[in-house]
Design a protein around this motif. Structure first.
Motif, PDB file in Angstrom:
ATOM      1  N   ARG A  86      13.597 -10.078  23.168  1.00 46.14           N
ATOM      2  CA  ARG A  86      13.523  -9.045  21.867  1.00 46.14           C
ATOM      3  C   ARG A  86      13.601  -8.092  22.079  1.00 46.14           C
ATOM      4  O   ARG A  86      11.885  -8.385  22.545  1.00 46.14           O
ATOM      5  CB  ARG A  86      13.172 -10.324  21.008  1.00 46.14           C
ATOM      6  N   TYR A 112       7.787  -5.071  22.685  1.00 42.13           N
ATOM      7  CA  TYR A 112       7.336  -5.871  22.943  1.00 42.13           C
ATOM      8  C   TYR A 112       7.875  -6.412  23.995  1.00 42.13           C
ATOM      9  O   TYR A 112       7.028  -7.997  24.334  1.00 42.13           O
ATOM     10  CB  TYR A 112       8.546  -7.372  22.066  1.00 42.13           C
ATOM     11  N   ASN A 148      -0.249 -12.644  13.648  1.00 42.90           N
ATOM     12  CA  ASN A 148       0.651 -11.865  14.108  1.00 42.90           C
ATOM     13  C   ASN A 148       1.836 -12.083  13.483  1.00 42.90           C
ATOM     14  O   ASN A 148       3.126 -13.088  13.627  1.00 42.90           O
ATOM     15  CB  ASN A 148       1.403 -12.087  15.683  1.00 42.90           C
ATOM     16  N   GLY A 190       4.521 -10.761  12.563  1.00 47.37           N
ATOM     17  CA  GLY A 190       5.125 -10.048  12.401  1.00 47.37           C
ATOM     18  C   GLY A 190       5.843  -9.406  11.222  1.00 47.37           C
ATOM     19  O   GLY A 190       5.351  -9.195  10.579  1.00 47.37           O
ATOM     20  N   ALA A 191       6.884  -8.975  11.090  1.00 47.31           N
ATOM     21  CA  ALA A 191       7.855  -8.558   9.967  1.00 47.31           C
ATOM     22  C   ALA A 191       7.087  -8.811   8.387  1.00 47.31           C
ATOM     23  O   ALA A 191       7.059  -7.862   6.966  1.00 47.31           O
ATOM     24  CB  ALA A 191       9.668  -8.628   9.421  1.00 47.31           C
ATOM     25  N   HIS A 238       4.670  -6.468   6.390  1.00 43.40           N
ATOM     26  CA  HIS A 238       5.167  -5.948   5.426  1.00 43.40           C
ATOM     27  C   HIS A 238       5.524  -6.036   4.023  1.00 43.40           C
ATOM     28  O   HIS A 238       5.564  -5.293   3.646  1.00 43.40           O
ATOM     29  CB  HIS A 238       5.409  -4.886   6.594  1.00 43.40           C
ATOM     30  N   HIS A 252      -0.594  -6.918  16.832  1.00 40.93           N
ATOM     31  CA  HIS A 252       0.494  -6.936  16.895  1.00 40.93           C
ATOM     32  C   HIS A 252       0.802  -6.070  18.390  1.00 40.93           C
ATOM     33  O   HIS A 252      -0.245  -5.977  18.724  1.00 40.93           O
ATOM     34  CB  HIS A 252       0.892  -5.515  16.077  1.00 40.93           C
ATOM     35  N   LEU A 253       2.153  -6.662  19.039  1.00 41.41           N
ATOM     36  CA  LEU A 253       2.485  -6.170  20.014  1.00 41.41           C
ATOM     37  C   LEU A 253       2.827  -4.671  20.323  1.00 41.41           C
ATOM     38  O   LEU A 253       1.986  -3.971  20.947  1.00 41.41           O
ATOM     39  CB  LEU A 253       3.178  -6.832  20.833  1.00 41.41           C
ATOM     40  N   SER A 254       3.282  -4.271  19.348  1.00 38.23           N
ATOM     41  CA  SER A 254       3.888  -2.559  19.519  1.00 38.23           C
ATOM     42  C   SER A 254       2.251  -1.620  18.467  1.00 38.23           C
ATOM     43  O   SER A 254       2.221  -2.637  17.689  1.00 38.23           O
ATOM     44  CB  SER A 254       4.844  -2.819  18.530  1.00 38.23           C
ATOM     45  N   THR A 264       2.388  -0.644  15.327  1.00 39.90           N
ATOM     46  CA  THR A 264       3.393  -0.418  14.215  1.00 39.90           C
ATOM     47  C   THR A 264       2.579   1.042  13.346  1.00 39.90           C
ATOM     48  O   THR A 264       3.627   1.514  12.450  1.00 39.90           O
ATOM     49  CB  THR A 264       2.334  -1.665  13.022  1.00 39.90           C
ATOM     50  N   ARG A 308       5.014   3.558  14.385  1.00 33.92           N
ATOM     51  CA  ARG A 308       6.828   3.535  14.441  1.00 33.92           C
ATOM     52  C   ARG A 308       7.064   3.736  12.679  1.00 33.92           C
ATOM     53  O   ARG A 308       6.697   5.113  12.213  1.00 33.92           O
ATOM     54  CB  ARG A 308       7.527   1.742  15.007  1.00 33.92           C
ATOM     55  N   ARG A 317       7.124  -0.212   8.647  1.00 34.27           N
ATOM     56  CA  ARG A 317       5.911  -1.067   9.512  1.00 34.27           C
ATOM     57  C   ARG A 317       4.259  -0.284   9.292  1.00 34.27           C
ATOM     58  O   ARG A 317       3.748  -0.981  10.046  1.00 34.27           O
ATOM     59  CB  ARG A 317       6.034  -0.915  11.033  1.00 34.27           C
TER      60      ARG A 317
HETATM   61  C1  DQA Z   1       5.454  -7.132  16.059  1.00 29.72           C
HETATM   62  C2  DQA Z   1       5.533  -6.049  14.855  1.00 29.72           C
HETATM   63  C3  DQA Z   1       6.149  -6.455  13.242  1.00 29.72           C
HETATM   64  O1  DQA Z   1       7.069  -4.339  12.476  1.00 29.72           O
HETATM   65  C4  DQA Z   1       7.950  -7.025  13.597  1.00 29.72           C
HETATM   66  O2  DQA Z   1       8.285  -7.146  12.237  1.00 29.72           O
HETATM   67  C5  DQA Z   1       7.509  -8.069  14.778  1.00 29.72           C
HETATM   68  C6  DQA Z   1       6.175  -7.790  15.440  1.00 29.72           C
HETATM   69  C7  DQA Z   1       4.263  -6.691  16.735  1.00 29.72           C
HETATM   70  O3  DQA Z   1       3.645  -7.360  17.297  1.00 29.72           O
HETATM   71  O4  DQA Z   1       4.508  -5.857  16.741  1.00 29.72           O
HETATM   72  O5  DQA Z   1       8.347  -9.467  14.345  1.00 29.72           O
HETATM   73  O6  DQA Z   1       4.733  -7.639  14.487  1.00 29.72           O
END
Ligand code: DQA
Length: 149
Positions: free
Chosen positions: A17, A22, A73, A75-76, A79, A99-101, A103, A106, A110
């Motif tokens: 993905r 990521y 984590n 994910g979405a 938020h 979170h990996l990124s 946020t 971005r 996020r």
């Molecule tokens: C995430 C960041 C979220 O905004 C995104 O929806 C994810 C991954 C991250 O690990 O960076 O699914 O949680």
């Protein structure tokens, strides 16, 4: 001590993905490395992933009385999910949001987290290493509190 790692929607696709955001590591690899790290610290780690908000809420509720800290984590759902926030606060289990990124670097949507204000701390932007840093943070928090009592 028992830790629980929760991964939310689409994190089962890690490695495939959006790798430029990521990375190439799979969730399985991350979970294996984290389990080893936990063992090296003398604690247990269970891992759970779901794409469903309700299943994540159920897993948090099942953790009451048997998990010392959660690494999440979401994910979405980070938020958007009042339900996951309520489950974490209701369970009264300390948690680290990760979170990996990064946020905060971005899209605007996020940059808001419904989990952050009640977390022990937040780790984001270190790719797979965010998981290891979250584990270190949770253990430091638990050990500090243990010594207080
Ligand atoms: C995430 C960041 C979220 O905004 C995104 O929806 C994810 C991954 C991250 O690990 O960076 O699914 O949680």
């Amino acid at each position: 001590m028992n830790l629980l790692l929760i991964n939310g929607p689409n994190l089962n696709l890690l490695g495939k993905r959006e790798p430029s955001i990521y990375g190439l590591e799979t969730l399985e690899t991350i979970e294996e490395a984290l389990t080893k790290k936990a063992i090296s610290h003398g604690v247990t780690l269970q891992s759970f992933q779901s794409n469903s908000e309700g299943q994540i809420v159920d897993r948090i509720q099942q953790s009451i009385a048997n998990v010392d800290a959660i690494l999440i984590n979401a994910g979405a759902y980070t938020h958007t999910s009042v339900a996951i926030r309520d489950a974490l606060l209701g369970a009264q289990i300390p948690y680290v949001e990760l979170h990996l990124s990064n946020t905060y670097a971005r899209e605007g949507f996020r940059q808001k987290s419904l989990l952050a204000d009640s977390a022990i701390g937040i780790i984001c932007g270190f790719g797979g290493m965010s998981y290891e840093l979250a584990l270190e943070g949770a253990l430091a928090f638990l050990n500090k509190n243990k010594n207080k009592n």
